[in-house]
Design an enzyme around this catalytic site. Structure first.
Site, PDB file in Angstrom:
ATOM      1  CB  CYS A   1      -0.888   0.050   1.237  1.00 55.98           C
ATOM      2  SG  CYS A   1      -1.846  -1.431   1.564  1.00 55.98           S
TER       3      CYS A   1
ATOM      4  CB  CYS B   1      -6.072  -0.976  -3.135  1.00 52.65           C
ATOM      5  SG  CYS B   1      -6.346   0.802  -3.197  1.00 52.65           S
TER       6      CYS B   1
ATOM      7  NE  ARG C   1      -9.641   2.006  -3.606  1.00 55.05           N
ATOM      8  CZ  ARG C   1      -9.418   2.195  -4.892  1.00 55.05           C
ATOM      9  NH1 ARG C   1      -9.805   3.287  -5.493  1.00 55.05           N
ATOM     10  NH2 ARG C   1      -8.827   1.278  -5.619  1.00 55.05           N
TER      11      ARG C   1
ATOM     12  CG  HIS D   1      -1.895   5.194  -1.118  1.00 53.39           C
ATOM     13  ND1 HIS D   1      -2.536   6.252  -1.701  1.00 53.39           N
ATOM     14  CD2 HIS D   1      -2.356   4.101  -1.752  1.00 53.39           C
ATOM     15  CE1 HIS D   1      -3.351   5.820  -2.641  1.00 53.39           C
ATOM     16  NE2 HIS D   1      -3.254   4.512  -2.701  1.00 53.39           N
TER      17      HIS D   1
END
Lengths: 103, 274, 208
Positions: free
Chosen positions: B183, B235, B231, B187
């Protein structure tokens, strides 16, 4: 049967502003599914609006309108408590009518 | 930028041509980003998410399942049937289930324990598609809309909540798959973009707040309302991981990490996104 | 260092000897739990099997040092092992066709469980890098590669570097965000060569 619309109507100056959200796939007939088969066209063709039973809007729609369409329009007149009614008919003959009270 | 002025002079003609090109490209790009912003603000009015909210409210109040009962006895953390502000304090530990749960997990739990659905039936259609409307997504739209304007206040104080947060944080940085993605790859830095899409920095409070408080959202490109479970699911698909299971422990831990990082910000969803 | 921290935690627990101590897991325990939990939270689908959650040594180390600067010995270890694993082109030619390279750079599909395992598979370079100036939709996670060859010089040393970097970026920059395109079987040797051409061919729009 199709799902209900969301209709909001409110007095703005000497006019009534109406905002409508409709539940519809609005399939263009141009798309293919994952197996390569054309997804048949399925879209709203006519939209009509009445104020206390009197027509204030008539529209012809086509496949260029988006999925779950949003329609906003104004008409002269209208007072708090009056009824606004929206009807759509799609190319399969399916139809839906919903009503809101002007706020 | 460390372009030496010497080199500029030496290749004056060539470089000025190149600079003109670069400026042209930069201009085209800024205007593209501006146009996208305009498009987004034009969408704010008439968010079709309201259609999901309305359907979800109906589902919440309708007797359903083999037991033919409504969700009115379903406790989302603030007492049976209380919806107002419930999403802003989730995920949380539920003593009756002895587990930390996010909204979707709790809804499945209520469908099984109160309404009598099998777990498989309750989880059957988590994400809708054409002619395949998801009840869960409609319920999520309704319940989250009842937290609009409420400040995020995820406690995270129960030992199991704290553990879920810490596990979620570890998962956020877990690198795997053929692309070595985590992730954090996309991010964990400010002001980055993938193609033209701005990426929130989810390890900073401001970024987590902005991102978390605008999910769920109606995705115009899909014509669907998407939940936070979706979501995360999507992802991981793009991270080239296998398929994230709906309401899995990992999905809850990650949600706990991100939701708690968003504490203090006013919840502002269902939103609308491209 | 790690030992000392664990030792200290145990001592504190013994001294306090009340509830709470035993329930607060150490950082290493949390990491182990996270890895374990991931394995029970995914299912295999399409080309994406559960083995994608099994980390190799590089992924393990880079996860461990994700929030800190990795120590020098770790950096050396990662870079050395990955450099040794680079498969250089047998004929020593690093340059392919920049036009094909541009298509590889644009292509975002490949390796997702939703993708056709038969392809296409791309490098999706524009997701993170600026390359040809005509493409305005580029990301900023990686540096701009505009004028890559022009700025560095059109020679074999730079061509080899570009090839190696695309094949296995971890060989040059431990715990980089960039995938190891050749090493991990994302792109073929031919595709990597075409990308090198996109960066290094004087005729490529990247160098205009």
């Amino acid at each position: 049967m199709a799902d209900p619309m969301r209709i909001r109507a409110s007095v703005v100056g000497d006019a009534t502003e109406v905002k409508v959200l409709m539940n519809h796939e609005m399939e263009t007939g141009q798309r293919k599914d994952s197996a390569g088969k054309v997804i048949p066209a399925w879209f709203i063709q006519t939209v009509t609006a009445t104020h206390n039973g009197k027509p204030v809007l008539a529209a012809q729609w086509g496949p260029a309108i988006s999925k779950n369409p949003f329609l906003s329009f104004k008409f002269k007149g209208g007072a708090k408590g009056d009824k606004v009614q929206i009807t759509w008919v799609d190319n399969r003959g399916d139809k839906r009518t919903d009503e809101a009270t002007i706020a | 930028m460390s372009k030496s002025p010497l080199r500029v002079r030496a290749r004056g003609i060539l470089l000025s041509a190149a600079t003109a090109l670069a400026v042209g490209a930069a201009f085209a790009q800024t205007s593209a980003v501006d146009e996208i912003a305009k498009y987004r603000s034009a969408l704010q009015e008439g968010n079709p998410a309201e259609l999901w909210e309305a359907r979800g409210e109906g589902l919440w109040k309708t007797p359903r399942g083999p037991n033919k009962v409504t969700f009115e006895k379903c406790d989302l953390g603030l007492g049976p049937g209380v919806v107002k502000g419930a999403y802003a304090q989730l995920p949380r530990y539920f003593a009756d289930a002895d587990r930390v749960m996010d909204l979707e997990t709790r809804l499945v739990w209520c469908m099984v324990k109160l309404q009598g659905f099998t777990e498989a039936d309750a989880k059957k259609n988590p994400f809708g598609g054409p002619n395949r409307k998801s009840d869960i997504e409609a319920l999520v739209a309704f319940i989250t809309s009842e937290s609009r304007g409420v400040k995020m206040n995820v406690a995270g104080t129960h030992p199991k909540e704290d553990e879920a947060y810490r596990i979620g944080e570890k998962m956020f940085f877990f690198r795997g798959g053929p692309h070595d993605f985590a992730c954090a790859t996309c991010h964990a830095e400010d002001s980055k973009r993938i193609r033209l899409q701005d990426l929130p920095n989810l390890v900073k409070q401001a970024g987590a707040q902005k991102a978390y408080t605008t999910w769920p959202a109606y995705r115009v490109s899909q014509g669907e309302l998407r939940s936070f479970q979706w979501r995360l699911y999507d992802c991981f698909r793009q991270q080239r991981f296998p398929e994230l299971e709906f309401t899995s422990d990992a999905s809850i831990a990650l949600t706990m990490f991100l939701a708690k990082n968003a504490n203090g910000a006013a919840f502002d969803a269902p939103a609308i996104k491209r | 260092m790690n030992m000392r921290i664990i030792g200290w935690t145990v001592a504190a627990c013994a001294a306090v000897a009340v509830v709470g101590c035993a329930t607060k897991p150490t950082d290493a325990e949390v990491s182990a739990k996270a890895t374990q939990m991931l394995k029970t939270s995914f299912k295999a689908r399409g080309q994406a099997g559960l083995d994608r959650l099994d980390q190799d040594e590089t992924q393990k180390l880079c996860t461990e040092y994700a929030t800190a600067v990795p120590p020098k010995d770790v950096v050396t270890k990662v870079e050395k092992a990955n450099f040794a694993a680079i498969k250089w082109p047998a004929d020593g030619k690093y340059l392919g066709d920049w036009k094909k390279g541009e298509r590889v750079a644009q292509e975002g599909r490949g390796k997702q469980f939703s993708d056709d395992p038969k392809g296409p598979v791309g490098g999706n370079c524009y997701a993170c890098h600026q390359l040809a100036p005509q493409e305005v939709s580029y990301g900023t996670i990686g540096p701009s590669l505009y004028q890559f060859g022009k700025l560095r010089g059109y020679n074999d040393e730079v061509r080899k570097y570009a090839y190696g970097k695309i094949w296995n970026a971890e060989a040059y920059n431990a715990c980089t965000l960039m995938p190891r395109f050749g090493h991990s079987g994302i792109l073929s040797e031919e595709q990597v060569r075409d990308l090198v051409a996109l960066l290094m061919d004087p005729d490529s729009p990247v160098n205009k």
